[in-house]
Design a protein around this motif. Structure first.
Motif, PDB file in Angstrom:
ATOM      1  N   GLN A   8       6.193 -15.078   5.080  1.00  0.00           N
ATOM      2  CA  GLN A   8       5.151 -15.902   5.291  1.00  0.00           C
ATOM      3  C   GLN A   8       4.892 -16.679   4.262  1.00  0.00           C
ATOM      4  N   VAL A   9       4.627 -18.031   4.360  1.00  0.00           N
ATOM      5  CA  VAL A   9       4.682 -18.869   3.140  1.00  0.00           C
ATOM      6  C   VAL A   9       3.879 -18.492   2.496  1.00  0.00           C
ATOM      7  N   GLU A  10       4.013 -18.106   0.765  1.00  0.00           N
ATOM      8  CA  GLU A  10       3.065 -17.412  -0.172  1.00  0.00           C
ATOM      9  C   GLU A  10       1.800 -18.168  -0.624  1.00  0.00           C
ATOM     10  N   PRO A  11       1.608 -18.255  -1.577  1.00  0.00           N
ATOM     11  CA  PRO A  11       0.262 -19.358  -2.334  1.00  0.00           C
ATOM     12  C   PRO A  11       0.703 -20.069  -3.176  1.00  0.00           C
ATOM     13  N   ARG A  12       0.381 -21.789  -2.935  1.00  0.00           N
ATOM     14  CA  ARG A  12       0.894 -22.019  -4.212  1.00  0.00           C
ATOM     15  C   ARG A  12       0.226 -21.937  -5.376  1.00  0.00           C
ATOM     16  N   LEU A  13       0.712 -22.235  -6.678  1.00  0.00           N
ATOM     17  CA  LEU A  13      -0.256 -22.355  -7.634  1.00  0.00           C
ATOM     18  C   LEU A  13      -1.513 -23.351  -7.860  1.00  0.00           C
ATOM     19  N   GLY A  14      -2.551 -22.967  -8.011  1.00  0.00           N
ATOM     20  CA  GLY A  14      -3.319 -24.197  -7.881  1.00  0.00           C
ATOM     21  C   GLY A  14      -4.407 -24.478  -6.552  1.00  0.00           C
ATOM     22  N   VAL A  15      -3.286 -24.444  -5.443  1.00  0.00           N
ATOM     23  CA  VAL A  15      -3.613 -24.722  -4.736  1.00  0.00           C
ATOM     24  C   VAL A  15      -3.609 -23.448  -3.046  1.00  0.00           C
ATOM     25  N   ASP A  16      -3.175 -22.435  -3.132  1.00  0.00           N
ATOM     26  CA  ASP A  16      -3.868 -21.553  -2.490  1.00  0.00           C
ATOM     27  C   ASP A  16      -4.474 -20.433  -3.306  1.00  0.00           C
ATOM     28  N   VAL A  17      -4.696 -20.535  -2.937  1.00  0.00           N
ATOM     29  CA  VAL A  17      -5.566 -18.929  -3.765  1.00  0.00           C
ATOM     30  C   VAL A  17      -6.221 -17.766  -2.757  1.00  0.00           C
ATOM     31  N   ILE A  18      -5.563 -16.618  -2.976  1.00  0.00           N
ATOM     32  CA  ILE A  18      -6.483 -15.772  -2.271  1.00  0.00           C
ATOM     33  C   ILE A  18      -7.372 -14.111  -2.331  1.00  0.00           C
ATOM     34  N   GLY A  19      -8.210 -14.289  -2.073  1.00  0.00           N
ATOM     35  CA  GLY A  19      -8.680 -13.236  -2.635  1.00  0.00           C
ATOM     36  C   GLY A  19      -8.168 -11.761  -2.137  1.00  0.00           C
ATOM     37  N   PHE A  20      -8.534 -10.315  -3.222  1.00  0.00           N
ATOM     38  CA  PHE A  20      -7.978  -9.371  -2.282  1.00  0.00           C
ATOM     39  C   PHE A  20      -9.631  -8.278  -3.227  1.00  0.00           C
ATOM     40  N   GLY A  21     -10.593  -7.966  -1.775  1.00  0.00           N
ATOM     41  CA  GLY A  21     -11.495  -7.244  -2.480  1.00  0.00           C
ATOM     42  C   GLY A  21     -11.518  -5.818  -3.205  1.00  0.00           C
ATOM     43  N   VAL A  22     -12.160  -4.726  -3.848  1.00  0.00           N
ATOM     44  CA  VAL A  22     -11.182  -3.999  -4.819  1.00  0.00           C
ATOM     45  C   VAL A  22     -11.215  -2.800  -4.226  1.00  0.00           C
ATOM     46  N   GLY A  23     -11.177  -2.157  -3.133  1.00  0.00           N
ATOM     47  CA  GLY A  23     -10.561  -1.795  -2.125  1.00  0.00           C
ATOM     48  C   GLY A  23      -9.339  -1.658  -1.691  1.00  0.00           C
ATOM     49  N   GLU A  24      -9.226  -3.305  -1.427  1.00  0.00           N
ATOM     50  CA  GLU A  24      -8.060  -3.694  -1.843  1.00  0.00           C
ATOM     51  C   GLU A  24      -6.941  -3.282  -2.036  1.00  0.00           C
ATOM     52  N   PHE A  25      -7.248  -4.114  -3.010  1.00  0.00           N
ATOM     53  CA  PHE A  25      -7.050  -3.407  -4.419  1.00  0.00           C
ATOM     54  C   PHE A  25      -6.515  -2.431  -5.023  1.00  0.00           C
ATOM     55  N   ALA A  26      -7.317  -1.837  -3.978  1.00  0.00           N
ATOM     56  CA  ALA A  26      -7.465  -0.107  -4.993  1.00  0.00           C
ATOM     57  C   ALA A  26      -6.154   0.088  -4.048  1.00  0.00           C
ATOM     58  N   TYR A  27      -5.918  -0.032  -2.511  1.00  0.00           N
ATOM     59  CA  TYR A  27      -4.931  -0.179  -1.990  1.00  0.00           C
ATOM     60  C   TYR A  27      -3.172   0.194  -2.484  1.00  0.00           C
ATOM     61  N   LEU A  28      -3.295  -1.511  -2.444  1.00  0.00           N
ATOM     62  CA  LEU A  28      -2.459  -2.262  -2.471  1.00  0.00           C
ATOM     63  C   LEU A  28      -1.977  -1.673  -4.129  1.00  0.00           C
ATOM     64  N   LEU A  29      -2.556  -1.169  -5.657  1.00  0.00           N
ATOM     65  CA  LEU A  29      -1.832  -0.391  -6.544  1.00  0.00           C
ATOM     66  C   LEU A  29      -1.070   0.993  -5.894  1.00  0.00           C
ATOM     67  N   ASN A  30      -2.001   0.836  -4.903  1.00  0.00           N
ATOM     68  CA  ASN A  30      -1.339   2.719  -4.367  1.00  0.00           C
ATOM     69  C   ASN A  30      -0.538   2.854  -3.523  1.00  0.00           C
ATOM     70  N   VAL A  31       0.184   1.437  -3.487  1.00  0.00           N
ATOM     71  CA  VAL A  31       1.905   1.588  -2.352  1.00  0.00           C
ATOM     72  C   VAL A  31       2.629   2.112  -2.795  1.00  0.00           C
ATOM     73  N   PHE A  32       2.931   1.229  -4.163  1.00  0.00           N
ATOM     74  CA  PHE A  32       4.091   2.338  -4.850  1.00  0.00           C
ATOM     75  C   PHE A  32       4.042   3.566  -5.840  1.00  0.00           C
ATOM     76  N   GLU A  33       5.280   3.712  -6.251  1.00  0.00           N
ATOM     77  CA  GLU A  33       5.102   4.888  -7.172  1.00  0.00           C
ATOM     78  C   GLU A  33       5.852   4.626  -8.561  1.00  0.00           C
ATOM     79  N   GLY A  34       5.526   5.395  -9.263  1.00  0.00           N
ATOM     80  CA  GLY A  34       6.112   5.024 -10.356  1.00  0.00           C
ATOM     81  C   GLY A  34       6.334   4.639 -12.255  1.00  0.00           C
ATOM     82  N   PRO A  35       6.831   4.101 -13.160  1.00  0.00           N
ATOM     83  CA  PRO A  35       6.836   3.889 -14.113  1.00  0.00           C
ATOM     84  C   PRO A  35       5.768   1.960 -14.295  1.00  0.00           C
ATOM     85  N   ALA A  36       6.355   1.134 -13.464  1.00  0.00           N
ATOM     86  CA  ALA A  36       5.916  -0.256 -13.087  1.00  0.00           C
ATOM     87  C   ALA A  36       4.355  -0.182 -13.236  1.00  0.00           C
TER      88      ALA A  36
END
Length: 215
Positions: A8-36
């Motif tokens: 998928q075409v990725e957003p470009r600096l200063g041109v394309d911006v995508i927003g994520f709600g608080v629940g979406e962001f919480a989910y994305l933070l939980n996709v991976f595990e580990g120190p990072a």
């Protein structure tokens, strides 16, 4: 929770911006595990948010509705496209830069997250939302940070910036202000409550200071 390999075409600096709600962001933070991932949770002060199952479930539902996630035949949810890029950055990052853009009466924030295959910038907005845009691939990481600071001072001549450069196990703090046509940087010593300043830097000198602080 998985990341779907989908082009998928990725957003470009200063041109394309995508927003994520608080629940979406919480989910994305939980996709991976580990120190990072744990470092990302710390950078975003999201410890309580990622432990909220109801919030993450709502976020997963929202991602599905926006066609940023799919469910496979086994009922496994996987994020895709831009959401997959954000989840990868949050879960596999090697560097985090917190940028506080200061004026006399306000502060804005930018978080710059770098993983091996993706680098994104995030800005917080109302109601726990985060807006995300990709780093311009023609710029180095230090150059992208320089551009943000330059734009801030251009729009706010008396403005300054406070940056924290982080890896999984280290961090470096740097103060930046513009005065009399040049840059001054400062490295705080919290134990002594002192700041070691370097004045009269041009843009190249400030860029070098960012590169040095990144390690």
């Amino acid at each position: 929770m998985t990341v779907q390999d989908q082009t998928q075409v990725e957003p470009r600096l200063g041109v394309d911006v995508i927003g994520f709600g608080v629940g979406e962001f919480a989910y994305l933070l939980n996709v991976f595990e580990g120190p990072a991932r744990d470092r990302s949770v710390s950078v975003f002060r999201a410890e309580e948010m990622v432990d909220d199952v109801t919030l993450s479930t709502a976020g997963a539902s929202s991602l599905l509705a926006r066609d940023l996630a799919t469910v496979d035949d086994d009922g496994e949810l996987g994020v895709k496209g831009v959401a997959a890029a954000v989840a990868t950055a949050l879960g596999q990052a090697t560097r985090w830069t917190e940028i506080s853009l200061l004026t006399g009466d306000s502060m804005d924030n930018v978080a710059f997250i770098e993983a091996p295959d993706v680098a994104i910038m995030l800005q917080p907005r109302l109601l726990g939302t985060w807006f995300v845009f990709a780093k311009d691939p023609s710029l180095s990481s230090a150059e992208a940070i320089l551009r943000i600071v330059q734009q801030h001072v251009s729009e706010n001549p008396a403005g300054s910036a406070y940056l924290v450069f982080k890896t999984v196990d280290s961090e470096q703090h740097l103060l930046v202000r513009r005065e009399e046509g040049s840059w001054t940087t400062g490295i705080p010593d919290f134990d002594k409550d002192e700041v070691a300043e370097t004045p009269r830097l041009d843009d190249a000198g400030l860029l070098a200071a960012f590169e040095d602080a990144r390690g």
